[in-house]
Design a protein around this motif. Sequence first.
Motif, PDB file in Angstrom:
ATOM      1  N   VAL A  92      10.922  -2.912  22.277  1.00  0.00           N
ATOM      2  CA  VAL A  92      10.437  -1.711  22.957  1.00  0.00           C
ATOM      3  C   VAL A  92      10.840  -1.740  24.429  1.00  0.00           C
ATOM      4  CG1 VAL A  92       8.376  -0.442  23.668  1.00  0.00           C
ATOM      5  CG2 VAL A  92       8.532  -1.375  21.353  1.00  0.00           C
ATOM      6  N   ALA A  93      10.701  -2.914  25.052  1.00  0.00           N
ATOM      7  CA  ALA A  93      11.055  -3.030  26.468  1.00  0.00           C
ATOM      8  C   ALA A  93      12.538  -2.752  26.699  1.00  0.00           C
ATOM      9  CB  ALA A  93      10.704  -4.426  26.980  1.00  0.00           C
ATOM     10  N   ALA A  94      13.371  -3.063  25.705  1.00  0.00           N
ATOM     11  CA  ALA A  94      14.815  -2.861  25.852  1.00  0.00           C
ATOM     12  C   ALA A  94      15.240  -1.428  25.575  1.00  0.00           C
ATOM     13  CB  ALA A  94      15.564  -3.806  24.908  1.00  0.00           C
ATOM     14  N   GLY A  95      14.332  -0.622  25.035  1.00  0.00           N
ATOM     15  CA  GLY A  95      14.701   0.766  24.720  1.00  0.00           C
ATOM     16  C   GLY A  95      13.503   1.671  24.682  1.00  0.00           C
ATOM     17  N   ALA A  96      12.732   1.687  25.753  1.00  0.00           N
ATOM     18  CA  ALA A  96      11.504   2.490  25.783  1.00  0.00           C
ATOM     19  C   ALA A  96      11.798   3.968  25.537  1.00  0.00           C
ATOM     20  CB  ALA A  96      10.787   2.301  27.119  1.00  0.00           C
ATOM     21  N   GLY A  97      12.922   4.456  26.058  1.00  0.00           N
ATOM     22  CA  GLY A  97      13.259   5.864  25.885  1.00  0.00           C
ATOM     23  C   GLY A  97      13.455   6.245  24.432  1.00  0.00           C
ATOM     24  N   VAL A  98      14.048   5.337  23.650  1.00  0.00           N
ATOM     25  CA  VAL A  98      14.263   5.590  22.223  1.00  0.00           C
ATOM     26  C   VAL A  98      12.932   5.811  21.528  1.00  0.00           C
ATOM     27  CG1 VAL A  98      15.078   4.578  20.054  1.00  0.00           C
ATOM     28  CG2 VAL A  98      16.421   4.311  22.157  1.00  0.00           C
ATOM     29  N   HIS A  99      11.974   4.939  21.785  1.00  0.00           N
ATOM     30  CA  HIS A  99      10.682   5.034  21.117  1.00  0.00           C
ATOM     31  C   HIS A  99       9.867   6.210  21.647  1.00  0.00           C
ATOM     32  CE1 HIS A  99      11.293   1.224  19.015  1.00  0.00           C
ATOM     33  NE2 HIS A  99      11.915   0.837  20.117  1.00  0.00           N
ATOM     34  N   ARG A 100      10.057   6.566  22.896  1.00  0.00           N
ATOM     35  CA  ARG A 100       9.385   7.742  23.444  1.00  0.00           C
ATOM     36  C   ARG A 100       9.865   9.019  22.731  1.00  0.00           C
ATOM     37  NH1 ARG A 100       6.641   8.878  28.234  1.00  0.00           N
ATOM     38  NH2 ARG A 100       6.805  11.042  28.949  1.00  0.00           N
ATOM     39  N   ARG A 101      11.182   9.118  22.492  1.00  0.00           N
ATOM     40  CA  ARG A 101      11.721  10.292  21.798  1.00  0.00           C
ATOM     41  C   ARG A 101      11.198  10.371  20.369  1.00  0.00           C
ATOM     42  NH1 ARG A 101      16.348   8.629  24.547  1.00  0.00           N
ATOM     43  NH2 ARG A 101      17.250   7.663  22.687  1.00  0.00           N
ATOM     44  N   ARG A 102      11.100   9.219  19.707  1.00  0.00           N
ATOM     45  CA  ARG A 102      10.621   9.235  18.319  1.00  0.00           C
ATOM     46  C   ARG A 102       9.159   9.654  18.249  1.00  0.00           C
ATOM     47  NH1 ARG A 102      13.641   3.548  16.629  1.00  0.00           N
ATOM     48  NH2 ARG A 102      15.752   4.423  16.498  1.00  0.00           N
ATOM     49  N   TYR A 115       0.820  -1.212   0.000  1.00  0.00           N
ATOM     50  CA  TYR A 115       0.000   0.000   0.000  1.00  0.00           C
ATOM     51  C   TYR A 115       0.853   1.261   0.000  1.00  0.00           C
ATOM     52  CZ  TYR A 115      -3.158  -3.666   1.482  1.00  0.00           C
ATOM     53  OH  TYR A 115      -3.860  -4.849   1.553  1.00  0.00           O
ATOM     54  N   GLY A 116       2.140   1.091  -0.269  1.00  0.00           N
ATOM     55  CA  GLY A 116       3.032   2.230  -0.350  1.00  0.00           C
ATOM     56  C   GLY A 116       3.540   2.720   0.984  1.00  0.00           C
ATOM     57  N   ILE A 117       3.296   1.971   2.066  1.00  0.00           N
ATOM     58  CA  ILE A 117       3.747   2.368   3.400  1.00  0.00           C
ATOM     59  C   ILE A 117       5.086   1.679   3.665  1.00  0.00           C
ATOM     60  CG2 ILE A 117       3.210   2.380   5.863  1.00  0.00           C
ATOM     61  CD1 ILE A 117       0.257   2.143   5.114  1.00  0.00           C
ATOM     62  N   ALA A 118       6.121   2.472   3.883  1.00  0.00           N
ATOM     63  CA  ALA A 118       7.470   1.927   4.079  1.00  0.00           C
ATOM     64  C   ALA A 118       7.758   1.799   5.568  1.00  0.00           C
ATOM     65  CB  ALA A 118       8.502   2.822   3.413  1.00  0.00           C
ATOM     66  N   LEU A 119       7.724   0.565   6.073  1.00  0.00           N
ATOM     67  CA  LEU A 119       8.059   0.286   7.466  1.00  0.00           C
ATOM     68  C   LEU A 119       9.376  -0.479   7.519  1.00  0.00           C
ATOM     69  CD1 LEU A 119       4.598  -0.893   8.918  1.00  0.00           C
ATOM     70  CD2 LEU A 119       5.601   1.405   8.967  1.00  0.00           C
ATOM     71  N   GLU A 120      10.216  -0.114   8.459  1.00  0.00           N
ATOM     72  CA  GLU A 120      11.481  -0.831   8.648  1.00  0.00           C
ATOM     73  C   GLU A 120      11.272  -1.902   9.712  1.00  0.00           C
ATOM     74  OE1 GLU A 120      15.563  -1.642   7.927  1.00  0.00           O
ATOM     75  OE2 GLU A 120      14.143  -0.355   6.867  1.00  0.00           O
ATOM     76  N   PRO A 121      11.345  -3.191   9.353  1.00  0.00           N
ATOM     77  CA  PRO A 121      11.091  -4.228  10.354  1.00  0.00           C
ATOM     78  C   PRO A 121      12.304  -4.493  11.235  1.00  0.00           C
ATOM     79  CG  PRO A 121      11.511  -5.246   8.229  1.00  0.00           C
ATOM     80  CD  PRO A 121      11.560  -3.755   8.001  1.00  0.00           C
ATOM     81  N   ASN A 122      12.040  -4.644  12.526  1.00  0.00           N
ATOM     82  CA  ASN A 122      13.070  -5.063  13.487  1.00  0.00           C
ATOM     83  C   ASN A 122      14.274  -4.123  13.508  1.00  0.00           C
ATOM     84  OD1 ASN A 122      11.557  -7.496  14.107  1.00  0.00           O
ATOM     85  ND2 ASN A 122      12.190  -8.218  12.090  1.00  0.00           N
ATOM     86  N   ARG A 123      13.997  -2.841  13.417  1.00  0.00           N
ATOM     87  CA  ARG A 123      15.072  -1.858  13.466  1.00  0.00           C
ATOM     88  C   ARG A 123      15.667  -1.825  14.871  1.00  0.00           C
ATOM     89  NH1 ARG A 123      16.958   2.249  10.499  1.00  0.00           N
ATOM     90  NH2 ARG A 123      17.922   4.029  11.555  1.00  0.00           N
ATOM     91  N   PRO A 124      16.983  -1.989  15.027  1.00  0.00           N
ATOM     92  CA  PRO A 124      17.593  -1.977  16.363  1.00  0.00           C
ATOM     93  C   PRO A 124      17.418  -0.630  17.048  1.00  0.00           C
ATOM     94  CG  PRO A 124      19.095  -2.909  14.721  1.00  0.00           C
ATOM     95  CD  PRO A 124      17.962  -2.289  13.968  1.00  0.00           C
ATOM     96  N   ASN A 125      17.307  -0.657  18.355  1.00  0.00           N
ATOM     97  CA  ASN A 125      17.165   0.586  19.110  1.00  0.00           C
ATOM     98  C   ASN A 125      18.374   1.495  18.939  1.00  0.00           C
ATOM     99  OD1 ASN A 125      14.644  -0.134  20.148  1.00  0.00           O
ATOM    100  ND2 ASN A 125      15.558  -1.219  21.889  1.00  0.00           N
ATOM    101  N   ALA A 126      19.536   0.902  18.710  1.00  0.00           N
ATOM    102  CA  ALA A 126      20.765   1.683  18.612  1.00  0.00           C
ATOM    103  C   ALA A 126      21.074   2.138  17.194  1.00  0.00           C
ATOM    104  CB  ALA A 126      21.943   0.855  19.139  1.00  0.00           C
ATOM    105  N   ALA A 127      20.143   1.965  16.263  1.00  0.00           N
ATOM    106  CA  ALA A 127      20.422   2.262  14.851  1.00  0.00           C
ATOM    107  C   ALA A 127      20.414   3.748  14.538  1.00  0.00           C
ATOM    108  CB  ALA A 127      19.412   1.542  13.961  1.00  0.00           C
ATOM    109  N   GLY A 128      20.025   4.575  15.485  1.00  0.00           N
ATOM    110  CA  GLY A 128      20.033   6.009  15.237  1.00  0.00           C
ATOM    111  C   GLY A 128      18.723   6.500  14.666  1.00  0.00           C
TER     112      GLY A 128
END
Length: 490
Positions: free
Chosen positions: A125-135, A96-109
């Motif tokens: 998510v549990a290993a890097g909740a802060g990363v996903h909160r910032r995004r 459907y034209g939606i580009a999702l990156e699967p299993n992107r590491p939390n440390a990938a920037g």
Amino acid sequence: MTYSIDAPRERPAFARSLPSWPTARPLRAWQQSAAAAVFSHSGDAFLASATPAAGKTTFGLHVAHRMLSEGRVARVAVVAPTTHICRQWAADAARYGIALEPNRPNAAGPEPRDRHGVAVTYATVAAGAGVHRRRCAEKPTLLIADEPHHMGDEASWGVSTVTAFAKARFRLLLSGTPFRSDNSPIPWVTYDDEGISRADYGYGYTDALLDGVCRPVTFHTYGGDMEWVSDGKVRRADFGVVLPAVEAARRLRTALDPAGDWIGHVLRDAHETLMGLRGGAHPDAGALVVASDKEHASKLADRLARVAGERPDVVTSDEADASARIARFASGSAPWLVSVLMVSEGVDVPRLRVGVYATTARTELFFRQVIGRFIRRTPAPKEQMSHVFLPSDPRLKVLATQIEEERNHALDLGPAGPEEPVERAERAEPGEGFAALWSSARRDDDVLQTTQPGDALQLFADPAPSPALAAFTTTAAGAPAEPESAFERR
């Protein structure tokens, strides 16, 4: 601070580049109704409960597509139970034209600017909740929580997900099975007085049967005599004997022992049923054995090799190429696959018509997830009854009867046609003093026999599958395959 789906904002340039929803993939009636409910919803979270094989992923992606296109959100985060399911979400989204990156590491920037978001596991998510909160804070985000009961399996997963997506613009929860609050209420879910989750929109197995979306299932239950050693004593019982929980679990393990006669008998009957389907209108019909653990799966594959003439592939969750092997089986024509957990939740193999439930898991959640693998329709043939073989364990029979009742209810409600000349695995530990001795099997005479393959049911679709049905089923054998998505090429 809470958010809701308010009026669309000015769309960012990336959102404007999203192609229109393809006309070749129209929504089913329930998906249209559920989408309307989402966009008229006044809250910031929405739980949609739909039976496995109904098209929850397509529904979720439609909501994401519309929110991105209208500028309601600028990013999508799918959280799913396994890496395989994350890859599946990304592959489906690409259509459907939606580009999702699967299993992107939390440390990938920072996420690349040419992505609409990510598909990651609850564990990530549990290993890097802060990363996903910032995004979430950087871009208005739609959270799609696939099978959200996993946020209750481990309290830390629920806490971390709430932390990570507290600032999400909207949260869409997609479930295929009912779940209880128990001791770990699931975030953003409301419950009734009995602790059962209350969905904002529900589409059950009965509805799907009436709409011709899913296959009905016939359960073949097998009793027999089992003998085992328990704490130094030899015990013998069939499934009709009431036993303490520990001994009932050991009786079940004895029946499922790869060296016993019970499992051999059941595998032979299941293979005979599969060969009948493959010799008829469904030549690429497949079958699945669900095993208890990796060692059990390997031994069952050896036993099945003696029945079927070839050893089936074994897929377990700890193998790096598990997703690729499941994909090969789904698009191929091999008769059998043996799995541990991998093909229990969110994994689509529509050609599965026969199953052997050879695991000691007896929770309603896990049982329904497994049965959900056998109810997804293919464009052909017209009549598609699936068959699941299982022990006559009292708990399993109760669970099968509940699904059977839903199927029968659909049969009763179906319109009359013109006259003509169907959780995490709970494992029983055997303990130090357990050993399976021998077992025998016999098919139950009073098995749930309401309909047989070939009966004229009003559940089945028209002889020629409708475009809408064909659009939401896996590519039939011989049809052109879907083009590779961007992440698959990478």
